[in-house]
Structures are given as C-alpha cells and as structure tokens.
Design an enzyme around this catalytic site. Structure first.
Site, PDB file in Angstrom:
ATOM      1  N   ASN A 168      -7.421   5.416  -7.826  1.00  0.00           N
ATOM      2  CA  ASN A 168      -8.186   4.167  -7.943  1.00  0.00           C
ATOM      3  C   ASN A 168      -8.870   3.927  -6.599  1.00  0.00           C
ATOM      4  OD1 ASN A 168      -9.157   1.589  -8.246  1.00  0.00           O
ATOM      5  ND2 ASN A 168      -7.145   0.604  -8.246  1.00  0.00           N
ATOM      6  N   LYS A 207     -11.008   1.777  -5.846  1.00  0.00           N
ATOM      7  CA  LYS A 207     -11.343   0.354  -5.615  1.00  0.00           C
ATOM      8  C   LYS A 207     -12.783   0.243  -5.105  1.00  0.00           C
ATOM      9  CE  LYS A 207      -6.491  -0.441  -4.721  1.00  0.00           C
ATOM     10  NZ  LYS A 207      -5.475  -1.318  -4.176  1.00  0.00           N
ATOM     11  N   HIS A 261      -5.414  -4.397 -13.619  1.00  0.00           N
ATOM     12  CA  HIS A 261      -4.973  -4.228 -12.227  1.00  0.00           C
ATOM     13  C   HIS A 261      -4.711  -5.605 -11.612  1.00  0.00           C
ATOM     14  CE1 HIS A 261      -4.873  -3.218  -7.997  1.00  0.00           C
ATOM     15  NE2 HIS A 261      -4.662  -1.963  -8.361  1.00  0.00           N
ATOM     16  N   GLU A 296      -5.245  -6.820  -8.778  1.00  0.00           N
ATOM     17  CA  GLU A 296      -6.349  -7.412  -8.000  1.00  0.00           C
ATOM     18  C   GLU A 296      -7.352  -8.089  -8.926  1.00  0.00           C
ATOM     19  OE1 GLU A 296      -7.331  -3.876  -5.808  1.00  0.00           O
ATOM     20  OE2 GLU A 296      -5.466  -4.049  -4.679  1.00  0.00           O
ATOM     21  N   GLU A 321       3.036  -1.438 -11.203  1.00  0.00           N
ATOM     22  CA  GLU A 321       2.623  -1.603  -9.811  1.00  0.00           C
ATOM     23  C   GLU A 321       3.150  -2.930  -9.270  1.00  0.00           C
ATOM     24  OE1 GLU A 321      -1.116   0.846  -8.910  1.00  0.00           O
ATOM     25  OE2 GLU A 321      -1.793  -1.023  -9.802  1.00  0.00           O
ATOM     26  N   GLY A 381      -0.843  -1.579  -1.320  1.00  0.00           N
ATOM     27  CA  GLY A 381      -1.605  -1.634  -0.079  1.00  0.00           C
ATOM     28  C   GLY A 381      -0.833  -2.219   1.089  1.00  0.00           C
ATOM     29  N   SER A 411       1.615   1.900  -2.642  1.00  0.00           N
ATOM     30  CA  SER A 411       1.869   2.628  -1.392  1.00  0.00           C
ATOM     31  C   SER A 411       2.514   3.992  -1.616  1.00  0.00           C
ATOM     32  CB  SER A 411       2.709   1.774  -0.428  1.00  0.00           C
ATOM     33  OG  SER A 411       2.008   0.588  -0.098  1.00  0.00           O
TER      34      SER A 411
HETATM   35  C1  PEP Z   1      -3.334   0.288  -6.490  1.00  0.00           C
HETATM   36  O1  PEP Z   1      -3.984  -0.664  -6.089  1.00  0.00           O
HETATM   37  O2  PEP Z   1      -3.429   0.668  -7.682  1.00  0.00           O
HETATM   38  C2  PEP Z   1      -2.478   0.969  -5.536  1.00  0.00           C
HETATM   39  C3  PEP Z   1      -1.448   1.617  -5.990  1.00  0.00           C
HETATM   40  O3  PEP Z   1      -2.812   0.833  -4.217  1.00  0.00           O
HETATM   41  P1  PEP Z   1      -2.056   1.512  -2.962  1.00  0.00           P
HETATM   42  O4  PEP Z   1      -1.732   2.913  -3.351  1.00  0.00           O
HETATM   43  O5  PEP Z   1      -3.054   1.436  -1.848  1.00  0.00           O
HETATM   44  O6  PEP Z   1      -0.845   0.680  -2.716  1.00  0.00           O
END
Ligand code: PEP
Length: 255
Positions: free
Chosen positions: A9, A11, A97, A99, A169, A175, A215
């Site tokens: 992803n 983003k 997601h 976000e 998630e 992040g 992460s």
């Molecule tokens: C995400 O936003 O789907 C995600 C897993 O981000 P990150 O790997 O940066 O934590």
C-alpha cells in the site's frame, strides 16, 4: 490451500516516475512464486494504468487500488469508480483502511457498498479491520473487530466472500514502528477465522486469507508469517523501497 499474499500500500507516496522505477526493480528482483502465493502492488490512482501495464505479463504480481467509490457512477467530482479501476487493470481493491475510515469519514455502510462495487466489477477485496489503542488497552479488540467484519462484509454470500481477503491492522501499529507481537497477531487472526467460521462455515474460514498489517518489515516478517493464521501482510512504509519490500516477499515465499 489458502493463498498467501503480500500487498504493498503505497498510500500518497511516490510520483509516477518513482513508482515506475520501483515496479521495474520489483519485476527484476522478485523471487519466483508458487501459484498459491501472490504479490499485490497498490499505487495511487494516477499510476494505476502504468503499473498495470508493467505487470500485465506477470501473473503472480497483481495491480491493486487503495480505494473505490461506493456508488457506481455519477456526479461525484474527483472520485473513482470500481468499473474504472477494473478497466485500468486492477485486480484487488483495498477497502476500509483505517486512514480512510478516520480522515475520510468512511462509515461501515459506505464500506459495505464499496465492497459490493469492487466484487460486482470482478475484483478481489482486501477488507481492512483493526482497533485503536484505547480499545486494545481496554482488551475489547475482539468484539470491536468482529463488529467491523459484521458491518462491512457479513451481508455477502459465501461465493462473494471467496473473493475477499481480510487485513487485520491494529491502528496503534500502523506507521508507528510498534508492531503487534506475533502472539497478538496470531490471537486476533484466530479470532477472525473463528468469526468467519461461525457465519460461513469451517471451509470458508479455512480458505480465508488473513493478512497482518502494521510496521511489518523484513526483520519481523518471517516471525509474523510463521503464525498458523497469518497468511501474509499488508505493507505500508516498507513497500516503498524495493529491497525492504522484497525482503518481506521472500519471508512470505518461505512461510
Ligand atoms: C498500512 O497502512 O496498511 C500499513 C501497514 O502501514 P505500515 O506498514 O507503514 O505500518
């Protein structure tokens, strides 16, 4: 046998030239994948036709989108429909997601409609769920995630559900550099599988691919993917660099 998937992803990162270069590096260096393993690249919308063209001849690396609109067409300035995505070569759509739930005020009702749009246009859905920190601290994450699934995908019939992948998630891990422990990930993934079994039966649950996101990096991917109910990952930050992302893909191929 259920599919193992690593999905990138991006983003709102990488311009078209940077994205094109990254896809070329992935194509050049990706390990061989067996048929039940899949990589998905979800760039920003404006890159999609380019990315899909680059990946057209490579079945085990698919093009994804990070969202689609919940209506099929019409006066929605600036929005992108599922039909447009399909026509540009998209095979997977990320829906729900955290976000987008938070910054774009996407409701469960909208997410259920987006899921319908993606599925009825012949794409697979990567449906995201996961709890904020205060829910984890209160130890009510299982009920919270179950409700997200009930509201977002439980209106589907079994055949529609077979085109859905779930991505767990935890918001506190996205992040932040703070990854869920493999025990925390396994506990939640087992819970999700049990919830799916309760509604759709044991076979549907056994065949459901459940990804971990938050992460995930080359240094922790192997341990996470070794969990019995973790079938790969949805990767944000670490998907923006070819070597890091390929390290995670390699962990998935070895799992
Ligand atoms: C995400 O936003 O789907 C995600 C897993 O981000 P990150 O790997 O940066 O934590």
């Amino acid at each position: 046998m259920r599919k193992k998937i690593v999905a990138a992803n991006w983003k709102m990162n990488l311009d078209l030239q940077e994205g094109t270069t990254l896809v070329n590096e992935l194509l050049k260096n990706a390990p061989a994948l067996s048929p039940e393993r899949q990589v998905v690249i979800a760039p920003p919308f404006v890159h999609i036709a380019q990315t899909a063209g680059q990946l057209a001849a490579t079945a085990h690396i698919a093009t994804g989108a990070q969202n689609c609109h919940h209506e099929g067409a019409g006066a929605y300035t600036g929005e992108i429909s599922a039909k447009m995505l399909k026509s540009a070569g998209v095979q997977y759509v990320i829906i729900g997601h955290s976000e987008r739930r938070q910054y774009c005020a996407e409701t469960s009702e909208m997410l259920a409609k987006k899921t319908d749009q993606a599925l009825s246009n012949g794409m697979q859905v990567i449906f995201c769920c996961g709890e904020p920190l205060e829910i984890r601290d209160a130890d009510t994450q299982n009920a919270y995630v179950q409700q997200q699934l009930e509201e977002g995908i439980f209106h589907l019939d079994g055949s529609q559900l077979s085109n859905v992948v779930i991505a767990y998630e935890p918001i506190w891990a996205i992040g932040t550099g703070r990854t869920a422990s493999s025990a925390q990930a396994q506990d939640m993934h087992a819970h999700i599988r049990a919830v799916i079994a309760g509604k759709y039966g044991a076979d549907a649950a056994e065949n459901m691919t459940i990804l971990y996101g938050g992460s995930c990096k080359p240094s922790n991917a192997a341990e996470l993917f070794a969990c019995a109910d973790v079938d790969g990952g949805l990767i944000g930050g670490a998907s923006l660099k070819a070597d890091e992302f390929l390290g995670i893909v390699t962990a998935m191929t070895n799992s």
